[in-house]
Design a protein around this motif. Structure first.
Motif, PDB file in Angstrom:
ATOM      1  N   ILE A   1      47.893  31.524  44.940  1.00 45.72           N
ATOM      2  CA  ILE A   1      48.252  31.352  43.530  1.00 45.72           C
ATOM      3  C   ILE A   1      47.194  31.981  42.625  1.00 45.72           C
ATOM      4  CG2 ILE A   1      48.681  29.653  41.713  1.00 45.72           C
ATOM      5  CD1 ILE A   1      49.867  27.824  43.798  1.00 45.72           C
ATOM      6  N   GLY A   2      45.913  31.789  42.992  1.00 49.02           N
ATOM      7  CA  GLY A   2      44.857  32.443  42.226  1.00 49.02           C
ATOM      8  C   GLY A   2      44.988  33.946  42.241  1.00 49.02           C
ATOM      9  N   PHE A   3      45.404  34.497  43.369  1.00 47.84           N
ATOM     10  CA  PHE A   3      45.601  35.946  43.494  1.00 47.84           C
ATOM     11  C   PHE A   3      46.682  36.432  42.540  1.00 47.84           C
ATOM     12  CE2 PHE A   3      48.215  39.241  45.534  1.00 47.84           C
ATOM     13  CZ  PHE A   3      47.302  40.288  45.557  1.00 47.84           C
ATOM     14  N   PHE A   4      47.844  35.766  42.560  1.00 49.17           N
ATOM     15  CA  PHE A   4      48.954  36.224  41.727  1.00 49.17           C
ATOM     16  C   PHE A   4      48.693  36.011  40.237  1.00 49.17           C
ATOM     17  CE2 PHE A   4      51.433  35.884  45.721  1.00 49.17           C
ATOM     18  CZ  PHE A   4      51.944  37.168  45.724  1.00 49.17           C
ATOM     19  N   THR A   5      48.044  34.907  39.883  1.00 53.88           N
ATOM     20  CA  THR A   5      47.761  34.684  38.457  1.00 53.88           C
ATOM     21  C   THR A   5      46.672  35.621  37.953  1.00 53.88           C
ATOM     22  OG1 THR A   5      46.216  32.908  39.044  1.00 53.88           O
ATOM     23  CG2 THR A   5      48.470  32.279  38.514  1.00 53.88           C
ATOM     24  N   THR A   6      45.746  35.994  38.826  1.00 51.91           N
ATOM     25  CA  THR A   6      44.663  36.884  38.410  1.00 51.91           C
ATOM     26  C   THR A   6      45.139  38.320  38.267  1.00 51.91           C
ATOM     27  OG1 THR A   6      43.096  35.463  39.577  1.00 51.91           O
ATOM     28  CG2 THR A   6      42.296  37.616  38.927  1.00 51.91           C
ATOM     29  N   ILE A   7      46.213  38.689  38.959  1.00 54.28           N
ATOM     30  CA  ILE A   7      46.728  40.059  38.865  1.00 54.28           C
ATOM     31  C   ILE A   7      47.017  40.421  37.419  1.00 54.28           C
ATOM     32  CG2 ILE A   7      48.776  41.473  39.328  1.00 54.28           C
ATOM     33  CD1 ILE A   7      48.779  40.468  42.135  1.00 54.28           C
ATOM     34  N   TYR A   8      47.705  39.521  36.697  1.00 54.17           N
ATOM     35  CA  TYR A   8      48.035  39.865  35.323  1.00 54.17           C
ATOM     36  C   TYR A   8      47.000  39.356  34.323  1.00 54.17           C
ATOM     37  CZ  TYR A   8      50.226  35.186  35.332  1.00 54.17           C
ATOM     38  OH  TYR A   8      50.479  33.838  35.458  1.00 54.17           O
ATOM     39  N   LYS A   9      46.026  38.565  34.795  1.00 51.04           N
ATOM     40  CA  LYS A   9      44.913  38.198  33.920  1.00 51.04           C
ATOM     41  C   LYS A   9      43.817  39.251  33.945  1.00 51.04           C
ATOM     42  CE  LYS A   9      43.888  34.181  35.592  1.00 51.04           C
ATOM     43  NZ  LYS A   9      43.226  32.895  35.840  1.00 51.04           N
ATOM     44  N   ALA A  10      43.637  39.897  35.097  1.00 47.22           N
ATOM     45  CA  ALA A  10      42.490  40.790  35.285  1.00 47.22           C
ATOM     46  C   ALA A  10      42.499  41.960  34.313  1.00 47.22           C
ATOM     47  CB  ALA A  10      42.468  41.302  36.722  1.00 47.22           C
ATOM     48  N   SER A  11      43.649  42.610  34.162  1.00 44.82           N
ATOM     49  CA  SER A  11      43.692  43.773  33.278  1.00 44.82           C
ATOM     50  C   SER A  11      43.413  43.380  31.839  1.00 44.82           C
ATOM     51  CB  SER A  11      45.064  44.456  33.378  1.00 44.82           C
ATOM     52  OG  SER A  11      46.098  43.552  33.036  1.00 44.82           O
ATOM     53  N   GLY A  12      43.859  42.173  31.441  1.00 49.95           N
ATOM     54  CA  GLY A  12      43.600  41.730  30.078  1.00 49.95           C
ATOM     55  C   GLY A  12      42.150  41.365  29.844  1.00 49.95           C
TER      56      GLY A  12
ATOM     57  N   VAL B   1      33.788  39.718  34.843  1.00 50.47           N
ATOM     58  CA  VAL B   1      34.193  39.225  36.164  1.00 50.47           C
ATOM     59  C   VAL B   1      33.825  37.749  36.306  1.00 50.47           C
ATOM     60  CG1 VAL B   1      33.853  39.488  38.642  1.00 50.47           C
ATOM     61  CG2 VAL B   1      34.020  41.516  37.204  1.00 50.47           C
ATOM     62  N   ALA B   2      32.674  37.361  35.756  1.00 53.98           N
ATOM     63  CA  ALA B   2      32.265  35.947  35.790  1.00 53.98           C
ATOM     64  C   ALA B   2      33.249  35.080  35.013  1.00 53.98           C
ATOM     65  CB  ALA B   2      30.865  35.796  35.216  1.00 53.98           C
ATOM     66  N   GLN B   3      33.802  35.618  33.929  1.00 50.52           N
ATOM     67  CA  GLN B   3      34.809  34.882  33.165  1.00 50.52           C
ATOM     68  C   GLN B   3      36.056  34.639  34.021  1.00 50.52           C
ATOM     69  OE1 GLN B   3      36.013  36.809  29.533  1.00 50.52           O
ATOM     70  NE2 GLN B   3      37.482  35.228  28.995  1.00 50.52           N
ATOM     71  N   LEU B   4      36.499  35.663  34.740  1.00 44.34           N
ATOM     72  CA  LEU B   4      37.628  35.492  35.661  1.00 44.34           C
ATOM     73  C   LEU B   4      37.313  34.438  36.714  1.00 44.34           C
ATOM     74  CD1 LEU B   4      38.923  39.117  36.390  1.00 44.34           C
ATOM     75  CD2 LEU B   4      40.181  37.271  35.269  1.00 44.34           C
ATOM     76  N   TYR B   5      36.073  34.485  37.204  1.00 47.17           N
ATOM     77  CA  TYR B   5      35.658  33.542  38.239  1.00 47.17           C
ATOM     78  C   TYR B   5      35.724  32.101  37.735  1.00 47.17           C
ATOM     79  CZ  TYR B   5      32.439  30.828  41.110  1.00 47.17           C
ATOM     80  OH  TYR B   5      31.863  29.834  41.868  1.00 47.17           O
ATOM     81  N   VAL B   6      35.243  31.849  36.540  1.00 48.25           N
ATOM     82  CA  VAL B   6      35.251  30.493  35.986  1.00 48.25           C
ATOM     83  C   VAL B   6      36.680  29.990  35.824  1.00 48.25           C
ATOM     84  CG1 VAL B   6      34.690  29.107  33.952  1.00 48.25           C
ATOM     85  CG2 VAL B   6      33.024  30.725  34.845  1.00 48.25           C
ATOM     86  N   LEU B   7      37.579  30.854  35.348  1.00 45.94           N
ATOM     87  CA  LEU B   7      38.968  30.462  35.163  1.00 45.94           C
ATOM     88  C   LEU B   7      39.624  30.130  36.500  1.00 45.94           C
ATOM     89  CD1 LEU B   7      40.067  33.118  32.509  1.00 45.94           C
ATOM     90  CD2 LEU B   7      39.419  30.738  32.111  1.00 45.94           C
ATOM     91  N   ASP B   8      39.370  30.928  37.522  1.00 49.10           N
ATOM     92  CA  ASP B   8      39.953  30.661  38.837  1.00 49.10           C
ATOM     93  C   ASP B   8      39.291  29.466  39.520  1.00 49.10           C
ATOM     94  OD1 ASP B   8      41.551  32.797  38.394  1.00 49.10           O
ATOM     95  OD2 ASP B   8      41.014  33.899  40.200  1.00 49.10           O
TER      96      ASP B   8
ATOM     97  N   PHE C   1      40.977  26.149  38.646  1.00 52.27           N
ATOM     98  CA  PHE C   1      42.197  25.880  39.407  1.00 52.27           C
ATOM     99  C   PHE C   1      41.863  25.495  40.842  1.00 52.27           C
ATOM    100  CE2 PHE C   1      45.611  27.334  42.210  1.00 52.27           C
ATOM    101  CZ  PHE C   1      46.665  26.590  41.717  1.00 52.27           C
ATOM    102  N   SER C   2      40.872  26.161  41.426  1.00 51.48           N
ATOM    103  CA  SER C   2      40.471  25.832  42.792  1.00 51.48           C
ATOM    104  C   SER C   2      40.008  24.381  42.890  1.00 51.48           C
ATOM    105  CB  SER C   2      39.352  26.771  43.259  1.00 51.48           C
ATOM    106  OG  SER C   2      39.788  28.106  43.299  1.00 51.48           O
ATOM    107  N   LEU C   3      39.252  23.936  41.900  1.00 47.64           N
ATOM    108  CA  LEU C   3      38.778  22.556  41.901  1.00 47.64           C
ATOM    109  C   LEU C   3      39.943  21.577  41.788  1.00 47.64           C
ATOM    110  CD1 LEU C   3      35.639  22.867  39.580  1.00 47.64           C
ATOM    111  CD2 LEU C   3      35.670  22.629  42.060  1.00 47.64           C
ATOM    112  N   MET C   4      40.942  21.917  40.964  1.00 47.61           N
ATOM    113  CA  MET C   4      42.078  21.027  40.775  1.00 47.61           C
ATOM    114  C   MET C   4      42.895  20.867  42.057  1.00 47.61           C
ATOM    115  SD  MET C   4      41.798  19.898  37.769  1.00 47.61           S
ATOM    116  CE  MET C   4      43.343  19.034  37.742  1.00 47.61           C
ATOM    117  N   VAL C   5      42.891  21.871  42.919  1.00 48.80           N
ATOM    118  CA  VAL C   5      43.654  21.804  44.160  1.00 48.80           C
ATOM    119  C   VAL C   5      42.803  21.298  45.321  1.00 48.80           C
ATOM    120  CG1 VAL C   5      44.946  23.152  45.862  1.00 48.80           C
ATOM    121  CG2 VAL C   5      45.236  23.626  43.423  1.00 48.80           C
TER     122      VAL C   5
END
Length: 533
Positions: free
Chosen positions: A82-93, A119-126, A129-133
């Motif tokens: 899920i992190g992979f698919f959500t990051t695909i369209y978050k990464a370019s933005g 990249v650190a911003q992407l990491y914090v956002l992902d 979600f990792s913590l929640m799961v």
């Protein structure tokens, strides 16, 4: 290193609107932020409870077949997927689509530090979600297995490294998609279609596992583990480290994730300017030709503008139409799978009775997930002055945003309702209620989104991700929708002795009255709120 930390902090503060919340002296604004914080906390608690319950149900089945460690393997795979698919369209933005590119690149800071901060911003956002799961899954595993103290130490350490590799893969694919999109006019639509195909495949595929047959799952457990480990070998390292306390696996997991992430950041930093230029460069293949101009009404013109704006943003479409996709998939599935079989699959024996009695409210749940208006005003950003200065009534502007929301939800609601009428074999009264109530709720959801976005706007943003996925208005509008549906479900269950159609008719009239009241409120107060933005 200090520059990376400062840039990351500034970007996160900007994304979540923390600067205004921490430093405002307006008492009204502080109260608003307090209630917003409470709402966010409630949302986090609800997500954690749902995650814990889901992990516990999986653990119950895995415990019967003697493979409790598969819980962490499965949940880690789900987290990464899920992190992979959500990051695909978050990464370019986040990496390439920020509006502050020129400002940031003009600072006396190394490009590699700028890239590392993004990249650190992407990491914090992902990581959130990792913590929640993973945290609820880890707690469930600890309850079931009662491992040693070393488990908690290894589990907490590895949590920080789970999102790293998915971010790398998703960023590369997201950049490729953006590169293709910048060169072909229709590629964005193709990208959206392919993304939805993958999502549908995941939903349909997950429904093929029969968790009610322990023996079948026992026979499949080894195959499931082998598939997960073969597709993502880091899962095996993770399970061996956390569950078996293998120190070499711990070192391999952390070392591979960290080194890959650092190398990716260094390479991306060295080529960042060239990649950004390639992704943001557009080409025009057609010459402009003067044609006669068509004349439309203000409402229709604004509606077309809003619709173009909606489909111009992949993250906007994906985040607000997933509910409709899930609804359509469920409606089609019920043509081939009976409600009784579906109830056995999800371990809700009375699901058939609930569906026949409360089908309009079930459909409305998916409508709540598809609110475009909760972020439509915020997405105007710095261009909000154009709408404010336009010689058009404010009501017309707001109704155009409502119309786009209804365009996305109502057609799919109608199609899905007709399919449900066939699969559930409803009578004429039930069919009418099944069609009308979700449409009314779509109107209600759209107007809730407008009002919440007027009250909680986020006009200062650098990328669309922070508006569509992280803004307060999106969260509050979704919470209001879910809470209102919970109230309606509760009333229906409390009044179960009465005629079901009569209850639904009363609910439909109640929604209609609330819609009318909200329309009057937008009509009378909407201009004042909009001009105050």
């Amino acid at each position: 290193m200090i520059n990376i930390w400062r840039l990351t902090k500034i970007q996160l503060i900007s994304s979540f609107g923390l600067n205004k919340a921490l430093h405002t002296r307006d008492a009204k604004e502080r109260r608003k932020m307090l209630w917003l914080s409470i709402g966010i906390l409630i949302g986090i608690v609800m997500m954690a409870v749902v995650s814990f319950g889901y992990s516990y149900m999986i653990a119950e089945t895995l415990e019967q077949i003697g493979r409790p460690e598969l819980l962490l393997a499965i949940m880690m795979a789900v987290t990464c997927l899920i992190g992979f698919f959500t990051t695909i369209y978050k990464a370019s933005g986040v990496l390439f689509g920020s509006k502050d590119y020129d400002l940031v690149m003009s600072l006396p800071i190394k490009t590699s530090h700028i890239v590392a901060s993004r990249v650190a911003q992407l990491y914090v956002l992902d990581l959130f979600f990792s913590l929640m799961v993973m945290v609820p899954a880890g707690i469930v595993y600890a309850i079931k297995v009662n491992p040693g103290v070393l488990y908690y130490f290894y589990f907490l350490i590895t949590l920080l490294f789970i999102p790293l590799v998915p971010i790398i893969a998703a960023t590369i694919i997201g950049a490729l998609i953006s590169w293709v999109s910048s060169r072909f006019k229709g590629s964005r639509i193709i990208t959206l279609i392919l993304t939805f195909v993958v999502i549908i495949a995941i939903i349909v595929g997950s429904g093929q596992i029969n968790g009610n047959n322990p023996q079948l799952l026992a026979d499949m457990s080894a195959q499931i583990a082998d598939q997960i480990y073969n597709l993502y070998p880091l899962t095996l390292m993770y399970v061996n480290a956390v569950c078996s306390f293998q120190f070499d696996s711990l070192v391999l997991f952390i070392g591979f994730s960290l080194i890959s992430f650092m190398l990716f950041t260094i390479v991306l930093g060295s080529k960042y300017k060239a990649i950004h230029t390639g992704l943001t460069t557009s080409f025009s293949k057609n010459k402009y030709q003067m044609k006669s101009l068509a004349v439309s009404s203000p409402l229709y013109t604004l509606y077309k503008k809003e619709l173009r704006r909606y489909f111009s943003s992949s993250i906007y479409v994906l985040n607000t139409s997933i509910g409709m996709v899930m609804l359509l998939v469920l409606a089609i599935a019920l043509l081939f799978v009976s409600a009784e079989q579906l109830g056995q699959l999800v371990e809700i024996p009375e699901l058939s009775n609930y569906l026949n009695r409360l089908a309009p409210l079930f459909v409305s749940v998916f409508v709540t997930l598809s609110c475009t208006t909760s972020s439509s005003i915020s997405l105007e950003g710095n261009n909000i002055w154009i709408l404010k200065s336009a010689p058009v009534p404010t009501l017309t502007i707001l109704l155009s945003k409502v119309a786009v929301n209804l365009t996305i939800t109502v057609p799919i609601v109608v199609v899905s309702s007709v399919l449900l009428m066939i699969s559930l074999d409803t009578g004429w009264m039930e069919s009418l209620l099944l069609l009308v109530i979700p449409v009314l709720y779509a109107c209600l959801t759209a107007m809730i989104g407008v009002l919440v976005n007027l009250k909680l706007p986020k006009l200062e943003w650098t990328n669309e991700v922070s508006v569509v996925k992280q803004s307060a208005s999106v969260l509050v509008a979704m919470l209001i929708g879910f809470i209102s549906l919970l109230i309606l479900f509760g009333l229906s269950l409390l009044l179960a002795d009465l005629n079901g159609n009569l209850i639904l008719l009363g609910i439909g009239l109640l929604i209609l009255v609330v819609c009318g009241a909200m329309y009057r409120y937008i009509q009378s107060k909407g201009e004042l709120l909009f001009r105050a933005l």
